[in-house]
Write a protein that holds these residues in place. Structure first.
Motif, PDB file in Angstrom:
ATOM      1  N   ARG B 115       0.867  -1.177   0.000  1.00 18.37           N
ATOM      2  CA  ARG B 115       0.000   0.000   0.000  1.00 18.37           C
ATOM      3  C   ARG B 115       0.900   1.222   0.000  1.00 18.37           C
ATOM      4  NH1 ARG B 115      -2.406  -1.209   4.073  1.00 18.37           N
ATOM      5  NH2 ARG B 115      -0.770  -0.384   5.373  1.00 18.37           N
ATOM      6  N   THR B 116       0.767   2.073  -1.002  1.00 18.21           N
ATOM      7  CA  THR B 116       1.657   3.220  -1.075  1.00 18.21           C
ATOM      8  C   THR B 116       1.018   4.461  -0.463  1.00 18.21           C
ATOM      9  OG1 THR B 116       0.852   3.433  -3.330  1.00 18.21           O
ATOM     10  CG2 THR B 116       3.040   2.477  -3.031  1.00 18.21           C
ATOM     11  N   SER B 117      -0.301   4.556  -0.482  1.00 21.48           N
ATOM     12  CA  SER B 117      -0.948   5.713   0.131  1.00 21.48           C
ATOM     13  C   SER B 117      -2.239   5.248   0.792  1.00 21.48           C
ATOM     14  CB  SER B 117      -1.260   6.763  -0.928  1.00 21.48           C
ATOM     15  OG  SER B 117      -2.166   6.206  -1.864  1.00 21.48           O
ATOM     16  N   VAL B 118      -2.833   6.139   1.565  1.00 25.57           N
ATOM     17  CA  VAL B 118      -4.088   5.797   2.239  1.00 25.57           C
ATOM     18  C   VAL B 118      -5.244   6.108   1.284  1.00 25.57           C
ATOM     19  CG1 VAL B 118      -5.546   6.251   4.225  1.00 25.57           C
ATOM     20  CG2 VAL B 118      -3.068   6.347   4.449  1.00 25.57           C
ATOM     21  N   PRO B 119      -6.055   5.106   0.935  1.00 22.58           N
ATOM     22  CA  PRO B 119      -7.172   5.371   0.031  1.00 22.58           C
ATOM     23  C   PRO B 119      -8.111   6.420   0.630  1.00 22.58           C
ATOM     24  CG  PRO B 119      -6.875   3.008   0.359  1.00 22.58           C
ATOM     25  CD  PRO B 119      -5.975   3.695   1.322  1.00 22.58           C
ATOM     26  N   THR B 120      -8.731   7.207  -0.242  1.00 22.45           N
ATOM     27  CA  THR B 120      -9.599   8.298   0.220  1.00 22.45           C
ATOM     28  C   THR B 120     -10.735   7.776   1.095  1.00 22.45           C
ATOM     29  OG1 THR B 120      -9.224   9.110  -1.996  1.00 22.45           O
ATOM     30  CG2 THR B 120     -10.664  10.420  -0.597  1.00 22.45           C
ATOM     31  N   VAL B 121     -11.375   6.677   0.672  1.00 22.01           N
ATOM     32  CA  VAL B 121     -12.496   6.167   1.471  1.00 22.01           C
ATOM     33  C   VAL B 121     -12.032   5.821   2.872  1.00 22.01           C
ATOM     34  CG1 VAL B 121     -14.064   5.289  -0.286  1.00 22.01           C
ATOM     35  CG2 VAL B 121     -12.129   3.881   0.438  1.00 22.01           C
ATOM     36  N   VAL B 122     -10.797   5.330   2.981  1.00 25.41           N
ATOM     37  CA  VAL B 122     -10.291   4.938   4.299  1.00 25.41           C
ATOM     38  C   VAL B 122     -10.082   6.165   5.175  1.00 25.41           C
ATOM     39  CG1 VAL B 122      -8.324   3.935   5.502  1.00 25.41           C
ATOM     40  CG2 VAL B 122      -9.271   2.778   3.503  1.00 25.41           C
ATOM     41  N   SER B 123      -9.473   7.226   4.616  1.00 27.60           N
ATOM     42  CA  SER B 123      -9.243   8.410   5.464  1.00 27.60           C
ATOM     43  C   SER B 123     -10.572   9.070   5.824  1.00 27.60           C
ATOM     44  CB  SER B 123      -8.297   9.396   4.774  1.00 27.60           C
ATOM     45  OG  SER B 123      -8.692   9.638   3.462  1.00 27.60           O
ATOM     46  N   GLU B 124     -11.546   9.026   4.914  1.00 26.79           N
ATOM     47  CA  GLU B 124     -12.870   9.565   5.256  1.00 26.79           C
ATOM     48  C   GLU B 124     -13.501   8.775   6.390  1.00 26.79           C
ATOM     49  OE1 GLU B 124     -14.007  11.220   0.796  1.00 26.79           O
ATOM     50  OE2 GLU B 124     -15.101   9.521   1.660  1.00 26.79           O
ATOM     51  N   ALA B 125     -13.401   7.451   6.286  1.00 26.46           N
ATOM     52  CA  ALA B 125     -13.988   6.605   7.325  1.00 26.46           C
ATOM     53  C   ALA B 125     -13.299   6.837   8.663  1.00 26.46           C
ATOM     54  CB  ALA B 125     -13.892   5.141   6.924  1.00 26.46           C
ATOM     55  N   LEU B 126     -11.983   7.041   8.630  1.00 31.28           N
ATOM     56  CA  LEU B 126     -11.250   7.323   9.876  1.00 31.28           C
ATOM     57  C   LEU B 126     -11.812   8.565  10.555  1.00 31.28           C
ATOM     58  CD1 LEU B 126      -7.563   6.555   8.818  1.00 31.28           C
ATOM     59  CD2 LEU B 126      -8.798   5.483  10.699  1.00 31.28           C
ATOM     60  N   GLU B 127     -12.136   9.581   9.739  1.00 32.87           N
ATOM     61  CA  GLU B 127     -12.740  10.793  10.296  1.00 32.87           C
ATOM     62  C   GLU B 127     -14.120  10.479  10.878  1.00 32.87           C
ATOM     63  OE1 GLU B 127     -11.646  13.880  10.674  1.00 32.87           O
ATOM     64  OE2 GLU B 127      -9.655  13.334   9.914  1.00 32.87           O
ATOM     65  N   THR B 128     -14.920   9.760  10.090  1.00 36.42           N
ATOM     66  CA  THR B 128     -16.302   9.482  10.503  1.00 36.42           C
ATOM     67  C   THR B 128     -16.342   8.734  11.825  1.00 36.42           C
ATOM     68  OG1 THR B 128     -16.808   9.271   8.156  1.00 36.42           O
ATOM     69  CG2 THR B 128     -18.502   8.561   9.701  1.00 36.42           C
ATOM     70  N   ILE B 129     -15.470   7.738  11.988  1.00 34.15           N
ATOM     71  CA  ILE B 129     -15.497   6.936  13.216  1.00 34.15           C
ATOM     72  C   ILE B 129     -14.547   7.492  14.259  1.00 34.15           C
ATOM     73  CG2 ILE B 129     -16.217   4.822  12.039  1.00 34.15           C
ATOM     74  CD1 ILE B 129     -13.331   3.886  12.110  1.00 34.15           C
ATOM     75  N   ASN B 130     -13.922   8.634  13.957  1.00 30.70           N
ATOM     76  CA  ASN B 130     -13.127   9.359  14.937  1.00 30.70           C
ATOM     77  C   ASN B 130     -11.920   8.550  15.432  1.00 30.70           C
ATOM     78  OD1 ASN B 130     -12.568  11.614  16.382  1.00 30.70           O
ATOM     79  ND2 ASN B 130     -13.911  11.104  18.120  1.00 30.70           N
ATOM     80  N   LEU B 131     -11.255   7.870  14.520  1.00 31.51           N
ATOM     81  CA  LEU B 131     -10.086   7.076  14.919  1.00 31.51           C
ATOM     82  C   LEU B 131      -8.825   7.511  14.163  1.00 31.51           C
ATOM     83  CD1 LEU B 131     -11.438   3.412  15.247  1.00 31.51           C
ATOM     84  CD2 LEU B 131     -10.815   4.986  17.062  1.00 31.51           C
ATOM     85  N   THR B 132      -8.847   8.719  13.592  1.00 30.81           N
ATOM     86  CA  THR B 132      -7.692   9.163  12.806  1.00 30.81           C
ATOM     87  C   THR B 132      -6.411   9.125  13.632  1.00 30.81           C
ATOM     88  OG1 THR B 132      -9.178  10.585  11.577  1.00 30.81           O
ATOM     89  CG2 THR B 132      -6.824  11.021  11.347  1.00 30.81           C
ATOM     90  N   ALA B 133      -6.513   9.507  14.905  1.00 32.22           N
ATOM     91  CA  ALA B 133      -5.314   9.549  15.753  1.00 32.22           C
ATOM     92  C   ALA B 133      -4.789   8.151  16.050  1.00 32.22           C
ATOM     93  CB  ALA B 133      -5.632  10.271  17.063  1.00 32.22           C
ATOM     94  N   GLN B 134      -5.675   7.150  15.979  1.00 31.96           N
ATOM     95  CA  GLN B 134      -5.266   5.774  16.298  1.00 31.96           C
ATOM     96  C   GLN B 134      -4.886   4.982  15.048  1.00 31.96           C
ATOM     97  OE1 GLN B 134      -8.027   7.209  17.625  1.00 31.96           O
ATOM     98  NE2 GLN B 134      -7.276   7.419  19.725  1.00 31.96           N
ATOM     99  N   ARG B 135      -4.709   5.654  13.926  1.00 29.53           N
ATOM    100  CA  ARG B 135      -4.563   5.010  12.632  1.00 29.53           C
ATOM    101  C   ARG B 135      -3.524   3.892  12.627  1.00 29.53           C
ATOM    102  NH1 ARG B 135      -2.360   8.122   7.385  1.00 29.53           N
ATOM    103  NH2 ARG B 135      -0.458   7.093   8.066  1.00 29.53           N
ATOM    104  N   ASP B 136      -2.373   4.129  13.230  1.00 28.60           N
ATOM    105  CA  ASP B 136      -1.288   3.149  13.148  1.00 28.60           C
ATOM    106  C   ASP B 136      -1.176   2.278  14.393  1.00 28.60           C
ATOM    107  OD1 ASP B 136      -0.451   3.907  10.577  1.00 28.60           O
ATOM    108  OD2 ASP B 136       0.452   5.711  11.438  1.00 28.60           O
ATOM    109  N   GLN B 137      -2.205   2.327  15.214  1.00 25.63           N
ATOM    110  CA  GLN B 137      -2.228   1.496  16.426  1.00 25.63           C
ATOM    111  C   GLN B 137      -2.757   0.109  16.056  1.00 25.63           C
ATOM    112  OE1 GLN B 137      -3.954   4.013  19.454  1.00 25.63           O
ATOM    113  NE2 GLN B 137      -4.476   2.214  20.679  1.00 25.63           N
ATOM    114  N   LEU B 138      -2.261  -0.938  16.734  1.00 26.73           N
ATOM    115  CA  LEU B 138      -2.816  -2.262  16.501  1.00 26.73           C
ATOM    116  C   LEU B 138      -4.266  -2.289  16.993  1.00 26.73           C
ATOM    117  CD1 LEU B 138       0.000  -4.815  17.460  1.00 26.73           C
ATOM    118  CD2 LEU B 138      -0.671  -3.993  15.209  1.00 26.73           C
ATOM    119  N   ALA B 139      -5.136  -2.903  16.201  1.00 22.02           N
ATOM    120  CA  ALA B 139      -6.560  -2.888  16.552  1.00 22.02           C
ATOM    121  C   ALA B 139      -6.805  -3.572  17.894  1.00 22.02           C
ATOM    122  CB  ALA B 139      -7.369  -3.549  15.457  1.00 22.02           C
TER     123      ALA B 139
END
Lengths: 361, 245
Positions: B115-139
């Motif tokens: 994966r070379t970049s973050v797909p747009t739908v993924v970054s949008e979803a990160l905003e929607t579910i408010n987890l942008t700050a946790q992006r690189d954390q293990l689930a």
């Protein structure tokens, strides 16, 4: 009634700081390449170098097991089948090449049961058939078997037992067909390898370099697969197959790719084992060697890239050294080693580094 | 947008009728709550719709019949679900989880690359579910509520048109419940949502329509007020209903 999402039986325990280990392989690969191509050929005698070539063949099988088992959760306890298919394909070609055009291999004449070369031997006379077959034949068998098994959702211990039964079946079949496969003796007494005299130490060194280069190539393939999106998907399937299904993937296909790739790697390993060691026989591909492949991977660390290679070489080396000293004790030592690793170091030697780092302040 | 239409759905396990002739219509864009006592067949109904258990009858989402198809095909037709216990891929990061969920249609070639970049739908979803700050954390290291949101986020990037959520707020704090309810409102703007829930406060706040299941059958259906006023529902929820009310 709840919708349980089951973990596969063979799912490894959580290694929370896995990403630490993953950073290493780039450097590790480079160091490994220097050791294999510059240090070992200078430092080791011809005899030791050809032993190392044998270990590296086993390590090639281990790379595939690391991918299928460590990353995909498929406990492949029957890699001897694919190792054997690759090995026999190569050995049949070398036997026919030794015999010369139109002639039959020496052992067939010796047993004297056959008037003509069996039809299924004939294509292996051509290197253009035999060489690709060493890799493609195991991959084809893995594809057919995997398609059946994964689609029917056979997994965990059942998959492991099935794999193992297959390894036993192939070994028994080969023993039974002495006239055409050499039976228990297998195929041996090779003179040449694509025109090069195998008794010449220089050519033995050439075989070593081919093996080492192949191992590195397989490691690069495995590395790319692990780092790709497919690699992430494979881990997801390992940890929660049902969840992946609900995301719109067919997990059977995801597992099939890893299984087929691992089979191809084992096939190539078997093919190179034959010129490196000079023999292939049923004892080298049955249940016991199949389990030994897995033990090496477990000892080294199945979920890492280099762990399986280091483990495989270490266990194979220990086997040679210790069984020279204590011929009867090796089996017990091997069992003990496996128990200790499973009990105290489930992530293998590769996880020891992380454990140590965690303890030091 | 498509709606869900279920006719005469039946599921039985060794003779036990878990779902016994359910008819159910969920309009496009609705937020439908499925409630009912334990063993009413709520989860089994969702299992049947998503292909996890065998069922007879018919289930249409839009024009397509879902019954008889394998799970992954139903998922690709735009039907997504969550589970009672959050099932995210614990050893992968939040980003990897979402990226996998977004990728069911990827070509083999793109799967074999990094994966070379973050797909747009993924970054949008990160905003929607408010987890942008946790992006690189293990689930696996996320808090319970965050895992549930990650699951919903995975459905969003998967671009499902029908979300079936099995007890999404179980074990959540009051604030987390409100945030989840608001999330449902956002999600339902262009999707149809079905929620299985035991939490009556949550249902009253966020349900648009409610279906009550009991012993594998539909007991009552309508708005929150209609269902609460139904004497049959009060009878089934005797004790539980009065306590919650």
């Amino acid at each position: 009634m709840t919708s349980t999402v089951e973990r596969p039986v063979s799912a490894p325990p959580v290694a929370p700081r896995r990403r630490f280990v993953l950073r290493g392989p780039g450097v590790g690969l480079a160091v490994g390449a220097v050791v294999l191509f510059a240090v070992a050929p200078v430092a080791l005698s011809d005899f030791r170098l050809s032993l190392l070539a044998k270990y590296l063949c086993i390590a090639m099988v281990a790379v595939g097991i690391g991918l299928a088992w460590g990353r995909g959760g498929l406990l492949t306890l029957g890699q001897g089948v694919f190792f054997g298919l690759g090995g026999y394909a190569m050995a049949m070609h070398m036997k026919l090449a030794d015999a010369g055009p139109g002639q039959m291999p020496d052992f067939m004449l010796l047993y004297g049961q056959l008037d003509a070369l069996p039809w299924w031997w004939a294509p292996f006379r051509s290197p253009y058939f035999a060489l690709p077959a060493t890799v493609l034949l195991p991959m084809l068998v893995a594809f057919l078997l995997g398609s059946l098994v994964f689609r029917r959702r056979v997994r965990g211990a059942y998959f492991a037992i099935l794999s193992q039964a297959l390894a036993a079946a192939l070994a028994i079949f080969l023993i039974g067909q002495q006239g055409t496969t050499g039976g228990t003796n297998g195929l041996t007494d090779f003179q040449g390898f694509f025109g090069y005299d195998l008794d010449d130490p220089v050519n033995q060194r050439m075989v070593y370099f081919i093996v080492a280069a192949s191992l590195l190539a397989l490691l690069l393939i495995a590395r790319q697969l692990i780092r790709s999106r497919y690699g992430e998907l494979l881990v997801a399937v390992r940890d929660s197959e049902e969840r992946v299904r609900f995301l719109g993937y067919n997990p059977a296909n995801v597992k099939l790719v890893a299984y087929v790739v691992a089979a191809g790697m084992a096939g190539l390993a078997g093919a190179l084992f034959v010129p490196a060691v000079g023999i292939i026989n049923p004892a080298l591909i049955g249940i016991v060697p199949s389990i030994e492949f897995v033990i090496g991977v477990a000892v080294g660390g199945r979920a890492t890239l280099l762990g399986p290679v280091i483990g495989a070489v270490a266990v194979a080396w220990a086997r040679t050294t210790l069984s020279e000293e204590f011929p009867a004790a090796w089996t017990y030592l091997q069992g003990l080693l496996f128990v200790l690793v499973v009990a105290f170091l489930p992530g293998g030697l590769a996880s020891a580094r992380v454990l140590l780092r965690r303890r030091s302040p | 947008m498509s709606g869900l239409r279920i006719r005469d759905l039946r599921v039985s396990f060794d003779g036990f009728k878990a779902v016994d002739g359910v008819d159910l219509d969920v309009a496009p864009g609705d937020i439908r709550f499925l409630i009912g006592p334990n063993g009413a067949g709520k989860t089994t109904l969702v299992d049947a719709v998503t292909g996890l258990v065998k069922a007879s009858g018919s289930v249409h989402f839009g024009d397509a019949e879902l019954l008889g198809r394998p799970v992954h095909q139903i998922a690709r037709m735009g039907v997504g679900r969550t589970f009672q216990t959050a099932t995210v891929f614990e050893e992968l990061t939040v980003l990897q989880n979402l990226d996998i969920a977004a990728g069911a249609g990827r070509s083999p070639w793109s799967l074999l690359r990094r994966r070379t970049s973050v797909p747009t739908v993924v970054s949008e979803a990160l905003e929607t579910i408010n987890l942008t700050a946790q992006r690189d954390q293990l689930a696996g290291t996320l808090a319970h509520g965050q895992k549930q949101w990650l699951e919903i986020g995975m459905l969003l990037v998967q671009d499902v048109r029908l979300l079936l959520l099995d007890e999404p707020v179980a074990g959540m704090s009051h604030d987390e419940r409100d945030a989840t309810g608001a999330l449902l409102g956002v999600v339902s703007r262009d999707r149809t949502v079905v929620v299985i829930e035991h939490d009556m406060d949550f249902m009253r706040s966020f349900a648009r329509t409610v279906t009550v299941l009991h012993a594998g059958k539909v007991l009552s259906e309508g708005s929150v007020a209609q269902v609460q006023a139904d004497p049959k529902v009060q009878e089934v929820y005797l004790g539980q209903g009065t306590r919650d009310a």
